[in-house]
Design a protein around this motif. Structure first.
Motif, short mmCIF file in Angstrom:
data_model
loop_
_atom_site.label_atom_id
_atom_site.label_comp_id
_atom_site.label_asym_id
_atom_site.label_seq_id
_atom_site.Cartn_x
_atom_site.Cartn_y
_atom_site.Cartn_z
N SER A 284 0.82 -1.21 0.00
CA SER A 284 0.00 0.00 0.00
C SER A 284 0.85 1.26 0.00
CB SER A 284 -0.99 -0.01 1.16
OG SER A 284 -0.35 0.00 2.40
N LEU A 285 0.29 2.27 -0.59
CA LEU A 285 1.00 3.53 -0.79
C LEU A 285 0.04 4.68 -0.54
CD1 LEU A 285 3.58 5.00 -1.84
CD2 LEU A 285 2.64 4.78 -4.15
N GLY A 286 0.09 5.21 0.67
CA GLY A 286 -0.73 6.38 0.99
C GLY A 286 -2.22 6.11 1.08
N THR A 287 -2.62 4.83 1.23
CA THR A 287 -4.04 4.51 1.24
C THR A 287 -4.52 3.90 2.56
OG1 THR A 287 -3.40 2.47 0.11
CG2 THR A 287 -4.36 4.19 -1.25
N PHE A 288 -3.59 3.73 3.52
CA PHE A 288 -3.98 3.03 4.76
C PHE A 288 -5.07 3.80 5.51
CE2 PHE A 288 -3.66 0.84 8.74
CZ PHE A 288 -3.28 -0.44 8.39
N SER A 289 -4.95 5.11 5.53
CA SER A 289 -5.92 5.92 6.25
C SER A 289 -7.32 5.79 5.64
CB SER A 289 -5.45 7.38 6.22
OG SER A 289 -6.37 8.18 6.88
N THR A 290 -7.39 5.73 4.31
CA THR A 290 -8.69 5.56 3.64
C THR A 290 -9.26 4.17 3.93
OG1 THR A 290 -7.98 7.05 1.90
CG2 THR A 290 -9.90 5.71 1.42
N ALA A 291 -8.40 3.16 3.91
CA ALA A 291 -8.86 1.79 4.23
C ALA A 291 -9.39 1.75 5.66
CB ALA A 291 -7.70 0.81 4.06
N HIS A 292 -8.67 2.41 6.57
CA HIS A 292 -9.08 2.49 7.97
C HIS A 292 -10.47 3.13 8.07
CE1 HIS A 292 -8.78 4.74 11.95
NE2 HIS A 292 -8.71 3.49 12.31
N TYR A 293 -10.69 4.18 7.31
CA TYR A 293 -11.99 4.88 7.30
C TYR A 293 -13.10 3.94 6.78
CZ TYR A 293 -15.68 8.00 5.63
OH TYR A 293 -16.90 8.58 5.39
N LEU A 294 -12.82 3.23 5.68
CA LEU A 294 -13.85 2.36 5.09
C LEU A 294 -14.24 1.22 6.04
CD1 LEU A 294 -12.56 2.12 1.39
CD2 LEU A 294 -14.58 3.35 2.20
N ILE A 295 -13.26 0.72 6.79
CA ILE A 295 -13.54 -0.34 7.77
C ILE A 295 -14.32 0.27 8.94
CG2 ILE A 295 -12.51 -1.95 9.45
CD1 ILE A 295 -11.76 -3.03 6.80
N GLU A 296 -13.86 1.41 9.42
CA GLU A 296 -14.49 2.06 10.57
C GLU A 296 -15.95 2.42 10.28
OE1 GLU A 296 -12.22 4.97 13.11
OE2 GLU A 296 -13.62 6.33 12.15
N GLN A 297 -16.20 2.89 9.06
CA GLN A 297 -17.56 3.28 8.69
C GLN A 297 -18.41 2.07 8.30
OE1 GLN A 297 -18.83 6.51 8.79
NE2 GLN A 297 -16.90 6.89 9.83
#
Ligand SMILES: [Zn+2]
Ligand SMILES: [Zn+2]
Length: 349
Positions: A284-297
């Motif tokens: 992954s490259l700069g996408t961990f935060s977005t993945a974290h958001y999608l899981i959290e939501q």
């Protein structure tokens, strides 16, 4: 603490290891609670993917903060966290040109491959690789953050339009997560798998308006009955390769994400003449935060994708359920499970 250690192909065992220590001011000691089993782990165990002998395996993980270095202000003991295992130095040529997933130090820093991973009780990383978990997300669900982040990195390489027709080959965990990552961008498509069991599971957990099919032809016909070509094909199996290029519409994308040795050939003239794009993507490259958001939501139904959970002690059984029989030294496709999580059992406490 007991740790699942890779020694050589087909030789992995639980070994006693010391609890890692905080060495730098920004280090954090994490008590591991759950780690997802990844295709990379199966590749390493079966000798198909290189790992450094004596390394603790495991990289898709979540746990609790136990102790923090003196410079860590954003985390405290007791915080629940998910770990981004893709370490990068930030200083090398690759890191300084926006390719942190290819950091030149990867050969000694890749969690669970060339540096000790998380199929154990404790793990130390820098605070910049940790993301806090909300209470409603379980450790197991959080383990999907890393693989999802890899999918988002792949998708970021595509000039994606919501009306792209897409076929994903392979309805395993990567295929299912790709379908959700694409669905989060408005894309509809089909999953393809040769296993009836996997098709049945995929049918029940695929995103809305997505369907599962036994052949690539059936999937393409469903999406584009007239021209029989689609805008994007994602191959998660590594088996298909470039032979599917004729089934891509002009300007279309072939995304290769199956880590498997093989030889594939294509006609360069066709690629040029029809503006086709062949893309590979790893980590992954700069996408961990977005993945974290999608899981959290809960946009990604992590609970449905994780079909099995075992204590770390039962790793033999867990790998066997995924088709990797360590005692018999065989690796076969498995239809029994989608994603399996190993729970650390606290033997180091
Ligand atoms: Zn993985
Ligand atoms: Zn670097």
């Amino acid at each position: 603490m007991l740790a699942l250690v890779y020694k050589s192909a087909w030789d992995v065992a639980l070994e006693e290891r010391p609890i890692p220590e905080i060495k730098k001011d920004n280090d954090v000691l994490v008590r591991i609670r759950a780690t997802g089993v990844c295709g990379t782990d199966l590749g390493i165990i079966s000798g198909k993917y290189h790992a450094v002998p004596s390394t603790i395996l495991g990289h898709e993980s979540a746990g609790d903060v136990v102790a923090v270095g003196s410079a860590v202000s954003s985390l405290k003991p007791g915080d629940r966290v998910v770990i981004d295992p893709t370490y990068y130095c930030g200083q090398c040529e690759m890191c300084r040109t926006g390719r942190q997933n290819h950091c030149t130090h990867k050969s000694v820093t890749e969690t669970g491959v060339s540096a000790d991973g998380t199929f154990t009780d404790y793990y130390v990383t820098e605070d910049r690789f940790l993301y806090k978990l909300k209470d409603h997300i379980s450790y197991e669900e959080a383990t999907l953050t890393e693989p999802l982040s890899c999918m988002l990195t792949g998708i970021n390489q595509i000039h994606l339009l919501p009306n792209f027709t897409t076929v994903i080959i392979g309805a395993g965990p990567i295929g299912i997560l790709y379908s959700y990552a694409l669905a989060s961008k408005g894309v509809t498509g089909c999953l393809v798998d040769i296993s009836e069991e996997r098709l049945a599971i995929a049918d029940s957990i695929a995103p809305e308006r997505w369907s599962a099919h036994a052949t690539l032809e059936a999937a393409i016909h469903k999406l584009a009955p007239e021209k029989n070509q689609v805008d994007m094909i994602v191959d998660t199996t590594g088996v298909v390769g470039t032979e599917v290029l004729s089934q891509l519409a002009s300007g279309g994308y072939l995304m290769l994400v199956g880590l498997r040795d093989g030889v594939s050939s294509f006609n360069p003239k066709e690629v040029v003449d029809r503006s086709l794009k062949i893309i590979g993507s790893i980590d992954s490259l700069g996408t961990f935060s977005t993945a974290h958001y999608l899981i959290e939501q809960q946009i990604i139904p992590a609970q449905k994708i994780i079909t099995h959970s075992y204590p770390l002690d039962d790793f033999h059984e867990a790998f066997k359920t995924l088709g990797c029989n360590i005692s018999e030294r065989t690796l076969q496709p498995s239809s029994q499970a989608i994603k399996i999580v190993l729970q650390s059992n606290g033997s180091g406490n």
